[in-house]
Structures are given as C-alpha cells and as structure tokens.
Design an enzyme around this catalytic site. Structure first.
Site, PDB file in Angstrom:
ATOM      1  N   THR A  10      -7.904  -8.152  13.311  1.00  0.00           N
ATOM      2  CA  THR A  10      -8.769  -7.714  12.212  1.00  0.00           C
ATOM      3  C   THR A  10     -10.208  -8.093  12.538  1.00  0.00           C
ATOM      4  O   THR A  10     -10.454  -9.199  13.031  1.00  0.00           O
ATOM      5  CB  THR A  10      -8.315  -8.392  10.895  1.00  0.00           C
ATOM      6  OG1 THR A  10      -6.943  -8.079  10.696  1.00  0.00           O
ATOM      7  CG2 THR A  10      -9.140  -7.931   9.712  1.00  0.00           C
ATOM      8  N   GLU A  33      -4.213 -18.776   4.241  1.00  0.00           N
ATOM      9  CA  GLU A  33      -4.201 -17.352   4.606  1.00  0.00           C
ATOM     10  C   GLU A  33      -3.152 -16.629   3.754  1.00  0.00           C
ATOM     11  O   GLU A  33      -3.391 -15.534   3.241  1.00  0.00           O
ATOM     12  CB  GLU A  33      -3.875 -17.186   6.099  1.00  0.00           C
ATOM     13  CG  GLU A  33      -3.706 -15.724   6.501  1.00  0.00           C
ATOM     14  CD  GLU A  33      -3.556 -15.492   7.994  1.00  0.00           C
ATOM     15  OE1 GLU A  33      -3.639 -16.468   8.766  1.00  0.00           O
ATOM     16  OE2 GLU A  33      -3.366 -14.319   8.380  1.00  0.00           O
ATOM     17  N   GLN A  65      11.495   7.637 -21.246  1.00  0.00           N
ATOM     18  CA  GLN A  65      11.984   6.248 -21.199  1.00  0.00           C
ATOM     19  C   GLN A  65      11.952   5.706 -19.769  1.00  0.00           C
ATOM     20  O   GLN A  65      11.665   4.528 -19.546  1.00  0.00           O
ATOM     21  CB  GLN A  65      13.407   6.174 -21.764  1.00  0.00           C
ATOM     22  CG  GLN A  65      13.831   4.729 -21.982  1.00  0.00           C
ATOM     23  CD  GLN A  65      15.287   4.611 -22.364  1.00  0.00           C
ATOM     24  OE1 GLN A  65      16.168   5.152 -21.686  1.00  0.00           O
ATOM     25  NE2 GLN A  65      15.557   3.924 -23.452  1.00  0.00           N
ATOM     26  N   GLN A 112       5.247   7.357  -7.307  1.00  0.00           N
ATOM     27  CA  GLN A 112       6.291   8.293  -7.755  1.00  0.00           C
ATOM     28  C   GLN A 112       5.935   8.880  -9.124  1.00  0.00           C
ATOM     29  O   GLN A 112       6.100  10.077  -9.360  1.00  0.00           O
ATOM     30  CB  GLN A 112       7.638   7.558  -7.816  1.00  0.00           C
ATOM     31  CG  GLN A 112       8.817   8.429  -8.180  1.00  0.00           C
ATOM     32  CD  GLN A 112       9.216   9.372  -7.041  1.00  0.00           C
ATOM     33  OE1 GLN A 112       8.812   9.187  -5.901  1.00  0.00           O
ATOM     34  NE2 GLN A 112       9.983  10.397  -7.370  1.00  0.00           N
ATOM     35  N   HIS A 171       3.123   9.471 -10.284  1.00  0.00           N
ATOM     36  CA  HIS A 171       2.006  10.420 -10.178  1.00  0.00           C
ATOM     37  C   HIS A 171       2.495  11.798  -9.707  1.00  0.00           C
ATOM     38  O   HIS A 171       1.683  12.718  -9.582  1.00  0.00           O
ATOM     39  CB  HIS A 171       0.950   9.927  -9.182  1.00  0.00           C
ATOM     40  CG  HIS A 171       0.004   8.896  -9.724  1.00  0.00           C
ATOM     41  ND1 HIS A 171       0.373   7.622 -10.046  1.00  0.00           N
ATOM     42  CD2 HIS A 171      -1.331   8.975  -9.987  1.00  0.00           C
ATOM     43  CE1 HIS A 171      -0.675   6.941 -10.470  1.00  0.00           C
ATOM     44  NE2 HIS A 171      -1.731   7.742 -10.461  1.00  0.00           N
TER      45      HIS A 171
END
Ligand code: FAD
Length: 386
Positions: free
Chosen positions: A166, A250, A287, A344, A346
C-alpha cells in the site's frame, strides 16, 4: 444521506474534543476528498497534495507528541478520522497506514535521529510512507521471507522483492522487513528504513485490483540497495517481535473502518429502499428487507460496542493480540456480509459503479485478506483455546 436512529447505546469512547475533531474530519472529507475521488480512481492513486492538505489540517499522525508534529492525542483521534473516511467510502488515501502503522514504529523503536528526521515529515504529509512485509512468495508466513540484508562495512545491502505494498507508488520512505540472519528463524528478521531514491530500488506501476481503485498498491525490487547501518529500525534481529507488538493497532484501524463502512452501507440502503417501489409498495416495506436490515443494524451495534471497548483497551496499552484479532475477524466478516446484503437490496442498481454500494462492496473484499488474513486471525484466536 438520511439520519438513521442509532442503536440506543451511546458511545462513551469519545469526548467533546473528538466531536469537534469529527467535524473537522467530516469537512475535510467533504471538501478535499469527495470531489476528487473519482479522478483518483481513474489515476490509480491519490494526489500528493491531499497528503499535504491532511497534514495542514492536523489530521495525520495525531497520536505523535507535539514535538514531532503530532497532537499528543491517541488512537481515538485516528479512529474518528478513519470513521469519517469510511462513511464516504474514501478508500483512496491510506492515511491510517502512515498515522497508525508506520509512525508508531518509528516513534516506538526509532533512534532520536530517525524520529527527528522522519516523524515531522510524516505528520505534515511531506513524506508518504509504506511498510513492506509481503513478498511474491509469502505473505501470511512472514518468517519465510527471503529479502536479505547483508552487512557490508558500515552499511547493509538489501536484496529482494516485495509485493502488494500500500502506497507502493507514492511512498518516499518504506519500512522494509528483511532477514539479517537467515539461520536464526524469527530472531533473524530486522526492519530497515529504505528511501525510494536509493540506488538499486526499482518501483513498478500500481497493480490492477478488484477494488480500492484510488489506492496505489504496488510491487518493488531491491538489488543490493545500500543503506547505512543507521537505517536499521530498532534492534537488529528484533523485527519479528516489533511487528507482533504493533499489529494489534493495525488490526484495530481495519476493524474501525469495517464497522463504519458497514453502517454507511446500511444507511444508504435504508434510504434507497425507502424510495424504491416494487409491487406498489416501498422495498423497505417487504418483511425480507426489514428483517435483513434489522439484523444488520443489530449486528453493527454489537460490533461497534466491542470495537469501542477495544479502542479503550488499546489506548490503555491493554489490548492483547487475540482480542484485536477477534475484532478484525468479526468486523470485516460483518462488513462484507452487510455490504453484500445491502447491494442485493439495491437490485440491478447495486451492481452499477455509480452507486456507492457497488464500490463499497468491491473495496471491502480485501479487508478479510490484508492486515493478516482472517484465517490467520482464527489461528491467533485459536491459540487461546489451549
Ligand atoms: C490491497 C492490498 C494491500 C496490501 N497492503 C500491504 C502492505 O501495505 N504491506 C504488506 O506487507 N502487505 C500488504 N498486503 C499483503 C497482505 O497482507 C497479504 O496478501 C496477506 O497477508 C495474505 O498473504 P498472501 O497474499 O501471501 O496469501 P497466502 O499467505 O499465500 O495465503 C493464501 C491463503 O492461505 C491461507 N492461509 C495461509 N496460512 C494459513 C494458515 N496457517 N492457516 C490457514 N490458512 C492459511 C490464507 O488465509 C489465504 O486464504 C496487501 C494486500 C492487498 C491485497
């Protein structure tokens, strides 16, 4: 974004000061990150400018003593910034790596000269840093690294390759983990402060990843990179021990971001399902939707409470490796489960990159892999069962 009623358990880990800091961090994210993030995703890296701006805003290395450019704060302040970044899914700038991983190594183990040289630059954002443990041939099994540092007069010659690092493109300063005595097992591992412009250091372009598109992750090679003996960080041969004692922090930074990201995904999904209609009613009214989101809300509240307690223990110097591993393990599993369920809900829009949930889902996947994979976390927790 809509306000969602919180869990009912007030957070006690933060003070009034942290509330003010949160406001500064929120504004910083809104002004200096959100408008640029899409471009950074195309570039595969953030700008150097945002690092300097974060430094100017006092948001980097806040836990460092003031004499080194910090705010004499503790991990709580870092946690505030990590949460604000996660809320907007600002996955590009790896500020926490610098503030909560690299700077503490130098503060805790560095010589006076190393601290004076590097810490103020890390706090100002003038220097960008990285830590390089992983190699093409080994990641989890750190003791099997093959990067070698051989004594040569007053210096060391470092040879080897590192990958998945990174800040691997932008970093100027890299803590390199290398073997100084290949016959001594974990006691043959040492840490070195390596500068990118040293002869023999060859960087590479950023790696193409599934997510975290604005973050530069890269590999590099070192071919007899000559570093002075004064570049050894801490005691020779004590690298493994130093790594083991710093890893809980970390892991906590990953855990903090995981819970904040899961909560952001939940909030976005509540908003979306309130607006979206199917079969003549709101998607939120099914539901299945309510149960899914209620379950996530409960799980996030539980995770947050555990993580907050871990933050307190960390700040008191009492967080053990296994508890930090539990936090990293469970929060990152929850984050992925939560974001997957939210995506899901969405429907097809969840698969579109313009919807934040799609990016958050892809960005979250790696949280179960880096910082020690979740299998390694289970190993660490498993050792407490004996
Ligand atoms: C985006 C990104 C950023 C990263 N940033 C950095 C960085 O800044 N610095 C750095 O040094 N590294 C970094 N890494 C590397 C990361 O820490 C390693 O990928 C991770 O530790 C796993 O190592 P590996 O990839 O070699 O997998 P391996 O160690 O080869 O593991 C492969 C699989 O085997 C499993 N496994 C391994 N050992 C065991 C075991 N004992 N028991 C059960 N299962 C096991 C693993 O969990 C994994 O599922 C980064 C990785 C990524 C993807």
């Amino acid at each position: 974004m809509i306000a969602v009623r919180p869990s009912g358990i007030p957070r006690t880990v933060f003070s009034e000061e942290h509330t003010l800091l949160r406001e500064t961090a929120r504004r910083f994210c809104e002004r200096e990150i959100a408008p640029y993030h899409a471009q950074w995703e195309l570039d595969g890296q953030v700008s150097r400018e945002v690092w300097r701006k974060a430094g100017e805003a006092g948001l980097l290395c806040m836990a460092l003593p003031e004499e080194y450019g910090g705010a004499d704060a503790d991990f709580r302040s870092s946690a505030v910034f990590i949460e604000e970044l996660a809320k907007i899914n600002a996955s590009g700038p790896a500020f926490s790596l610098q503030s909560d991983i690299v700077a503490p190594y130098i503060l805790h183990y560095g010589s006076d000269e190393q601290k004076k040289k590097w810490l103020p630059r890390l706090a100002s954002g003038e220097t960008i840093s990285a830590i390089a443990m992983t190699e093409p041939g080994t990641g989890s099994d750190l003791q099997s690294i093959t990067t070698r540092a051989e004594r040569d007069g007053d210096s060391y010659l470092i040879t080897g390759a590192k990958t998945f690092i990174t800040n691997g493109v932008l970093s100027d300063l890299i803590i390199v983990v290398a073997k100084t005595d290949p016959t001594a097992g974990s006691r043959g591992v040492s840490l070195f402060l390596v500068e990118r412009d040293m002869p023999g250091f060859t960087g590479a372009p950023g790696l193409k990843k599934l997510g975290l598109h604005a973050q530069d992750t890269a590999e590099f090679t070192m071919d007899r990179v000559r570093v002075p003996a004064s570049a050894v960080l801490g005691e020779l041969g004590q690298g493994f021990k130093m790594l083991m004692s710093e890893l809980p922090q970390e892991r906590m930074s990953i855990a903090v971001s995981a819970v904040a990201s899961a909560e952001a995904g939940l909030n976005a999904t509540i908003a979306y399902t309130r607006d979206r209609e199917a079969f003549g009613k709101r998607v939120l009214d099914f539901q299945n939707t309510r149960f899914t989101l209620a379950t996530l809300k409960a799980q996030i509240a539980m995770a947050r409470t555990f993580v907050d307690r871990c933050i307190e223990l960390l700040c008191e110097g009492k967080l053990d490796a296994a508890t930090a591993a539990m936090a990293k393990l469970e929060t990152t599993e929850l984050q992925f489960r939560a974001l997957d369920a939210c995506l899901q809900l969405h429907g097809g829009y969840g698969y579109m990159q313009e919807y934040p949930i799609a990016k958050a889902w892809a960005d979250a996947r790696v949280q179960r892999i880096y910082g020690g994979s979740n299998e390694i976390m289970r190993e660490i927790v498993g050792r407490t069962l004996e």
